[in-house]
Enzyme design. Structure first.
Site, short mmCIF file in Angstrom:
data_model
loop_
_atom_site.label_atom_id
_atom_site.label_comp_id
_atom_site.label_asym_id
_atom_site.label_seq_id
_atom_site.Cartn_x
_atom_site.Cartn_y
_atom_site.Cartn_z
N HIS A 78 0.72 -1.52 0.36
CA HIS A 78 0.10 -0.18 -0.28
C HIS A 78 0.45 0.89 0.07
CE1 HIS A 78 -4.29 -1.86 0.67
NE2 HIS A 78 -2.90 -2.90 1.32
N ASN A 151 -10.11 -2.72 2.11
CA ASN A 151 -9.90 -2.41 1.18
C ASN A 151 -11.26 -2.54 0.17
OD1 ASN A 151 -7.14 -3.66 1.18
ND2 ASN A 151 -8.14 -5.23 1.36
N HIS A 342 -4.07 1.31 11.96
CA HIS A 342 -4.01 0.49 12.31
C HIS A 342 -5.43 -0.36 12.83
CE1 HIS A 342 -2.45 -2.65 15.52
NE2 HIS A 342 -2.13 -2.25 15.90
FE1 HDE Z 1 -2.50 -4.81 5.53
N1 HDE Z 1 -0.69 -4.52 6.14
N2 HDE Z 1 -2.10 -6.12 5.90
N3 HDE Z 1 -3.98 -5.54 4.88
N4 HDE Z 1 -3.09 -3.40 4.90
C1 HDE Z 1 -0.71 -2.27 6.02
O1 HDE Z 1 0.94 -1.48 7.74
C2 HDE Z 1 -1.22 -6.44 7.16
C3 HDE Z 1 -4.72 -7.41 4.79
C4 HDE Z 1 -3.94 -2.25 4.33
O2 HDE Z 1 -2.95 3.71 3.89
C5 HDE Z 1 0.80 -2.35 6.80
O3 HDE Z 1 1.17 1.36 7.52
C6 HDE Z 1 -0.80 -8.38 6.95
C7 HDE Z 1 -6.05 -6.87 4.90
C8 HDE Z 1 -4.31 -1.33 4.26
O4 HDE Z 1 -1.34 3.37 4.89
C9 HDE Z 1 1.54 -4.05 7.52
C10 HDE Z 1 -1.69 -8.33 6.89
C11 HDE Z 1 -6.76 -6.07 4.42
C12 HDE Z 1 -2.85 -0.92 4.30
C13 HDE Z 1 0.04 -4.73 6.78
C14 HDE Z 1 -2.87 -7.76 5.74
C15 HDE Z 1 -5.26 -4.69 4.42
C16 HDE Z 1 -2.54 -2.10 5.15
C17 HDE Z 1 2.08 -1.55 5.46
C18 HDE Z 1 -2.35 -10.47 6.44
C19 HDE Z 1 -7.52 -5.31 3.86
C20 HDE Z 1 -2.63 0.60 4.02
C21 HDE Z 1 2.18 -0.29 5.82
C22 HDE Z 1 -2.07 -10.86 8.07
C23 HDE Z 1 -9.01 -5.64 4.89
C24 HDE Z 1 -3.22 1.51 4.91
C25 HDE Z 1 1.00 -0.07 6.74
C26 HDE Z 1 -2.53 3.20 4.64
C27 HDE Z 1 -1.14 -1.83 5.28
C28 HDE Z 1 0.38 -5.71 7.52
C29 HDE Z 1 -3.64 -8.24 5.28
C30 HDE Z 1 -5.47 -3.33 4.36
C31 HDE Z 1 2.41 -4.71 6.77
C32 HDE Z 1 0.33 -8.81 7.79
C33 HDE Z 1 -7.07 -8.78 4.71
C34 HDE Z 1 -5.76 -0.61 3.63
O5 HDE Z 1 1.58 -3.63 8.52
#
Ligand code: HDE
Length: 716
Positions: A78, A151, A342
């Protein structure tokens, strides 16, 4: 009451504090970071005009040092995104289900910051990549910040957080040559996916038109996981969150997306910015699907499985409030780049479930901020600060902003009168839902997570023929970019489990024959499980279709904020230009004059009209529709301009509405492909703008005339 007043005053003070962080240099002297006024910002301090620069030049050193450290690590996923401020307001109290204050008081406007993003690409990558979009909203509620980090697809590729690094490594540019950027169309991604049947549902969303939105403002958002609402009595209900765009759900064509990526890689970012600047504030309704705790096991899928939707036909979405984005950030870095979302930022009234993906996320997001923003004090960055007061015994660490008073930084204490003290639940103290847990400690996946094929089939079957064709094309493109034939074959074989016809069409485009996978799909649900016993279950059928999944059934009665290109040069007919412009803008569309040169054009009656773009600076793919007003001299000039002819042909190819009047209509008929089919409902030719405007507006509101896609002979 007094406490309420204090709270309100406190909130106002917090907002004022946030405002104090905004800096504006208007009418101010240039200074160093120590506040010393700078007298010469053009030259470094040297030993003579042609001499060496002096180490003593503290102004130069401060400026360059700051510059050298300007970049922070981009988000791992992202990274590419755009955000905006706004507010959220609930329509009616949801107190029956949740005690969250921002969902119970319709008079409260809760400030929000929303950030939309692509997943795979780097910070500078194109907006129009085929990808799932992030849809993250931070609610600055009176009870603390609530982040809904969702999402634009309601399902995810994997069921367990354990697989997330694998998924992301597979989709990112390949590690040996860092190719391709912001694209899933490569071997490592499809290698992984073809070995992960649980990814099929999300893959179908990613291969559908939803993955190439027309605008952030025209996409849905989903919380994905099942969460809990908790009411005042402590009763829990399961809940799924939705965002429904009031402009409807619209996408571009893949061919168009690839061209937009070249013509304007900032297309979505600019679109959001421009809409807000022009006062056309993007709006979404907030929806919830509520399932009573006792109905947890009533469905043929598991509510904890993030690869499943609850079809809206089974549990309707109640629209309970509205989000309006009405202010662009002042500074991209300070706000959009530093905002730290978060899923663990929740408030009383909302709680988690045991969805194993959500559980993993709850660890990940703080951890990633530590390396991205560099300190556990990231909550003090203005965009991340709650409006609710913060008092605790956390102290120090890098870049601490708060100046904590007093000598007490521990609890229990007597020297500080026991403060800050714990809040009772009745004072709004957060109390986790007391879910009963009685289990063995295991590394395993629930059997109820094994159905991977029913819902992708439901998704596919719910679409129109045009949308289905786009899905076939997307699979064919993506797999066509995969070099390893065995991976293509494995993928086609899995597709047979979902839809034989689709699998056949994709296979045909790839020069392959689909094979029903006789060999078990080697899908391991845990360390000691026998792959034979963890086969995905066979496709079921609990619902034939879910019409809301198709974009064909979306809002199609507005042309608000649609961009219409008027192709015109000197000699354009005044009435044809003015009347159409008036009617389109009255309905909220944005009209741009595209001419052969910048400056102004002279109408047939001698009026001067400002040119917005030329054929060199813009392209049809950046517009929703095209209009060619009459006026002999203007149309004669356009006929001599290859780019004008291409503009119309390309808009035609991409199934957009086209209208022309007078000589403009002859131009369309004689010079372009658009006038050939008299039955085409979205090509509206006539003599007067007043007559063509209405059907033209209707055609634009329909978004596209997909029937036209069957005409493959367009040279554009
Ligand atoms: Fe994320 N995801 N994600 N994700 N995600 C990040 O956090 C992560 C997942 C989503 O505009 C990170 O600040 C793991 C699902 C958005 O700043 C990180 C898993 C969904 C955004 C991270 C998921 C998301 C992130 C990277 C699986 C939809 C951007 C930078 C267990 C429900 C937010 C950050 C923004 C961002 C981890 C799966 C949505 C690395 C470990 C499912 C919208 O922490």
């Amino acid at each position: 009451m007094a406490a309420d007043k204090n709270e309100q005053a406190n909130n106002n003070k917090k907002l004022e504090d946030l405002e104090q962080n905004r800096e504006d240099g208007t009418d101010q002297f240039l200074t160093t970071n120590q506040g010393v006024r700078v007298n010469d910002n053009q030259n470094s301090l040297k030993a003579g005009e042609r001499g060496a620069t002096l180490l003593e030049d503290f102004i130069l050193r401060e400026k360059i040092t700051h510059f050298d450290h300007e970049r922070i690590p981009e988000r791992i996923v992202h990274a590419r995104g755009a955000g905006a401020h706004g507010y959220f307001q609930v329509y009616e109290s949801m107190a029956k289900y949740t005690k969250a204050k921002f969902l119970t008081d319709p008079s409260v406007k809760t400030p929000v910051f929303a950030r939309f993003s692509t997943v795979a690409g780097s910070r500078g990558s194109t907006d129009l990549a085929r990808d799932i979009r992030g849809f993250a909203v931070k609610f600055y509620t009176e009870e603390g910040n609530y982040d809904l980090v969702g999402n634009n697809a309601p399902v995810f590729f994997i069921q367990d957080a354990m697989k997330f690094p694998d998924l992301v490594h597979s989709v990112k540019p390949e590690p040996h040559n860092e190719i391709p950027q912001a694209a899933a169309a490569h071997d490592t991604f499809w290698d992984f996916i073809s070995l992960m049947p649980e990814s099929m549902h999300a893959i179908f969303w990613a291969m559908s038109d939803r993955a190439i939105p027309r605008s952030f403002r025209m996409m849905e958002g989903f919380g994905v996981h099942t969460f809990r609402f908790i009411n005042d009595e402590g009763k829990s209900n399961f809940v799924k969150f939705h965002w429904k765009p009031l402009l409807g759900l619209h996408s571009v064509l893949w061919d168009e997306a690839t061209r937009i990526s070249g013509k304007d890689p900032d297309f979505h970012r600019r679109d959001l910015w421009d809409a807000i600047e022009s006062g056309a504030f993007p709006e979404w309704e907030f929806g919830v699907q509520i399932v009573a705790e006792e109905d947890e096991h009533k469905f043929e899928f598991d509510l904890l499985d993030p690869t499943k939707i609850i079809p809206e036909e089974l549990v309707p979405v109640q629209r309970i409030g509205k989000m309006v984005l009405d202010r662009n950030p002042d500074n991209f870095f300070a706000e959009t780049e530093q905002v730290a979302f978060h899923p663990g930022h929740i408030v009383p009234g909302i709680d988690f479930t045991n969805d194993p993906l959500l559980q993993g996320r709850l660890f990940s997001y703080t951890d990633t901020q530590l390396s991205r923003l560099g300190s556990p004090n990231f909550h003090e960055i203005p965009i991340n600060r709650p409006i609710a007061p913060i008092h605790n015994n956390q102290r120090d660490a890098q870049m601490r902003q708060t100046i904590n008073k007093g000598r007490v930084a521990y609890d229990p204490n007597s020297l500080g009168g026991g403060c800050p003290y714990q809040a009772m639940m009745s004072d709004g103290g957060f109390h986790s839902y007391e879910e009963r847990v009685d289990a063995r400690k295991v590394r395993a996946r629930s059997d109820s997570f094994r159905d991977h094929f029913t819902q992708p089939a439901l998704f596919y079957n719910s679409h129109s023929e045009a949308e289905k064709k786009h899905i076939v094309d997307a699979f064919s493109f993506e797999l066509g970019k995969v070099e390893t034939v065995a991976i293509r074959q494995r993928m086609v074989n899995i597709l047979t489990q979902i839809d034989e016809d689709l699998a056949k069409k994709v296979a045909d485009n790839l020069g392959l024959t689909p094979q029903n996978p006789e060999q078990p799909i080697n899908h391991s649900f845990g360390a000691d499980t026998d792959p034979q016993t963890v086969q995905p279950t066979e496709k079921r059928n609990y619902l034939d279709k879910s019409p809301v999944l198709s974009m064909e059934n979306t809002v199609k009665d507005t042309i608000k904020t649609r961009k219409i290109a008027f192709l015109a040069t000197n000699g354009v007919d005044d009435d044809a230009l003015d009347a159409m412009k008036k009617l389109l803008t009255a309905d909220g569309a944005m009209v741009k004059i595209v001419a052969t040169k910048h400056g102004t054009i002279k109408t047939a009656n001698g009026a001067e009209v400002k040119v917005d773009e030329t054929f060199m600076t813009t392209a049809s793919v950046l517009f929703d529709a095209v209009y060619i007003p009459g006026g002999k001299a203007s149309v004669d000039a356009l006929s001599q301009e290859m780019d004008a002819i291409h503009f119309v042909n390309e808009a035609f190819k991409h199934c957009k509405a086209i209208s022309a009047t007078g000589e403009g209509a002859d131009f369309v008929k004689n010079e372009t492909f658009a006038g050939k089919d008299e039955n085409d409902k979205a090509v509206i030719l006539g003599s007067m703008a007043k007559e063509t405007a209405k059907p033209f507006i209707n055609a634009i509101a329909q978004h596209r005339n997909w029937e036209r896609e069957m005409v493959r002979k367009v040279p554009a």
